[in-house]
Design a protein around this motif. Structure first.
Motif, PDB file in Angstrom:
ATOM      1  N   ASP A  83     -21.576 -35.434   5.435  1.00  0.00           N
ATOM      2  CA  ASP A  83     -21.372 -33.990   5.373  1.00  0.00           C
ATOM      3  C   ASP A  83     -21.490 -33.370   6.768  1.00  0.00           C
ATOM      4  N   ALA A  84     -22.473 -33.814   7.557  1.00  0.00           N
ATOM      5  CA  ALA A  84     -22.661 -33.262   8.893  1.00  0.00           C
ATOM      6  C   ALA A  84     -21.475 -33.579   9.801  1.00  0.00           C
ATOM      7  N   ALA A  85     -20.983 -34.820   9.739  1.00  0.00           N
ATOM      8  CA  ALA A  85     -19.862 -35.212  10.593  1.00  0.00           C
ATOM      9  C   ALA A  85     -18.607 -34.421  10.250  1.00  0.00           C
ATOM     10  N   PHE A  86     -18.268 -34.377   8.964  1.00  0.00           N
ATOM     11  CA  PHE A  86     -17.055 -33.674   8.558  1.00  0.00           C
ATOM     12  C   PHE A  86     -17.177 -32.167   8.795  1.00  0.00           C
ATOM     13  N   THR A  87     -18.373 -31.624   8.613  1.00  0.00           N
ATOM     14  CA  THR A  87     -18.571 -30.195   8.869  1.00  0.00           C
ATOM     15  C   THR A  87     -18.397 -29.888  10.350  1.00  0.00           C
ATOM     16  N   ALA A  88     -18.850 -30.791  11.222  1.00  0.00           N
ATOM     17  CA  ALA A  88     -18.650 -30.596  12.660  1.00  0.00           C
ATOM     18  C   ALA A  88     -17.164 -30.587  13.002  1.00  0.00           C
ATOM     19  N   PHE A  89     -16.382 -31.467  12.375  1.00  0.00           N
ATOM     20  CA  PHE A  89     -14.936 -31.487  12.610  1.00  0.00           C
ATOM     21  C   PHE A  89     -14.306 -30.174  12.134  1.00  0.00           C
ATOM     22  N   TRP A  90     -14.731 -29.700  10.971  1.00  0.00           N
ATOM     23  CA  TRP A  90     -14.188 -28.453  10.421  1.00  0.00           C
ATOM     24  C   TRP A  90     -14.531 -27.261  11.321  1.00  0.00           C
ATOM     25  N   ARG A  91     -15.751 -27.189  11.781  1.00  0.00           N
ATOM     26  CA  ARG A  91     -16.147 -26.064  12.638  1.00  0.00           C
ATOM     27  C   ARG A  91     -15.319 -26.039  13.919  1.00  0.00           C
ATOM     28  N   ALA A  92     -14.966 -27.222  14.427  1.00  0.00           N
ATOM     29  CA  ALA A  92     -14.149 -27.276  15.637  1.00  0.00           C
ATOM     30  C   ALA A  92     -12.760 -26.691  15.414  1.00  0.00           C
ATOM     31  N   SER A  93     -12.302 -26.704  14.155  1.00  0.00           N
ATOM     32  CA  SER A  93     -10.962 -26.185  13.855  1.00  0.00           C
ATOM     33  C   SER A  93     -10.916 -24.666  13.756  1.00  0.00           C
TER      34      SER A  93
END
Length: 200
Positions: free
Chosen positions: A156-166
C-alpha cells in the motif's frame, strides 16, 4: 468499503496491465499521447521463489508502473524466451492487455475462490514489498488473467507513493526508479523494502 492509500477500493480492481515489446517506447506513448506518468521502472523482475504452471520459473521481465487517476497502469516487457504468463499471452494474442490486478487479504483463499470458478493457477511468486502475487488464467473467453495482489502495508505504501507522484505531475522526470520507502509501521523482519535493484 475500505480504501487503499491511493483511493481504490480494497476489494476491487486496482491495476490494468499490458504486455509490451519495448517498455521504454510504451512509456513514451503513454506519456506523450495519454499524459500518464511519471513511471516507476524496474529493469529486472523474476519474483521470489516463482512458480509458473507448476514448475520453477526463470523468466525475467522489465516492469513499469504509473497511475491514471486512481487506477494503476502496469507495463511488462519480457526480457528472454523463457516460458511465462507474459510470453504465453503474447504468443496467443500478441502484445496488449494482459491482466486485471485485484487486492486480496488472503492469497490462498483468493486462489481457491477463483479456482472454484474455473480459473487455473498459472503463476505465483513473492514480492519485495511483502506478501505474494498469483496469476489465475480464466481461459480465452475472458479478456485477460486476474492477478491477485496480497495486501500489506509495504504494498500500500509503495503504490500510494507512485500515485502521489502522479498528482499535478508536470511531465518532468517521466521515468523514475522503482522504489518507495517502508511504511512508518514497518519493523525489522516484517518484510523487505522495495529496492530498484531487488527483483520483485
Amino acid at each position: 468499503m475500505r480504501e487503499l492509500g491511493f483511493g481504490q477500493p480494497r476489494d476491487g480492481i486496482i491495476q490494468m496491465a499490458y504486455v509490451v515489446a519495448d517498455v521504454q517506447a510504451a512509456i513514451e506513448q503513454w506519456t506523450s499521447e495519454l499524459r500518464v506518468g511519471p513511471w516507476f521502472l524496474l529493469d529486472s523482475f523474476t519474483g521470489v521463489d516463482p512458480v509458473y504452471r507448476g514448475q520453477p520459473s526463470r523468466a525475467d521481465v522489465a516492469i513499469a508502473m504509473a497511475f491514471a487517476g486512481h487506477m494503476q497502469i502496469e507495463l511488462i516487457q519480457p526480457k528472454d524466451e523463457h516460458p511465462s504468463v507474459y510470453r504465453e499471452v503474447i504468443e496467443q494474442r500478441g502484445h496488449g492487455f494482459h491482466h486485471f490486478g485485484v487486492v486480496t487479504d488472503d492469497i490462498a483463499a483468493g486462489i481457491a475462490e477463483l479456482e472454484a470458478r474455473g480459473h487455473v493457477l498459472a503463476y505465483r511468486a513473492g514480492v519485495p514489498t511483502g506478501g505474494e502475487v498469483a496469476y489465475l488464467d480464466g481461459g480465452h473467453a475472458r479478456p485477460g488473467m486476474v492477478e491477485l495482489i496480497e495486501y500489506g502495508p509495504g504494498m500500500d505504501a509503495a503504490f500510494t507513493a507512485f500515485w502521489r507522484a502522479s498528482l499535478d505531475w508536470d511531465g518532468a522526470d517521466p521515468i523514475r526508479p522503482f522504489a518507495a520507502p517502508l511504511p512508518p509501521t514497518s519493523v525489522p523482519g516484517s518484510g523487505p523494502a522495495l529496492q530498484e535493484e531487488t527483483p520483485r
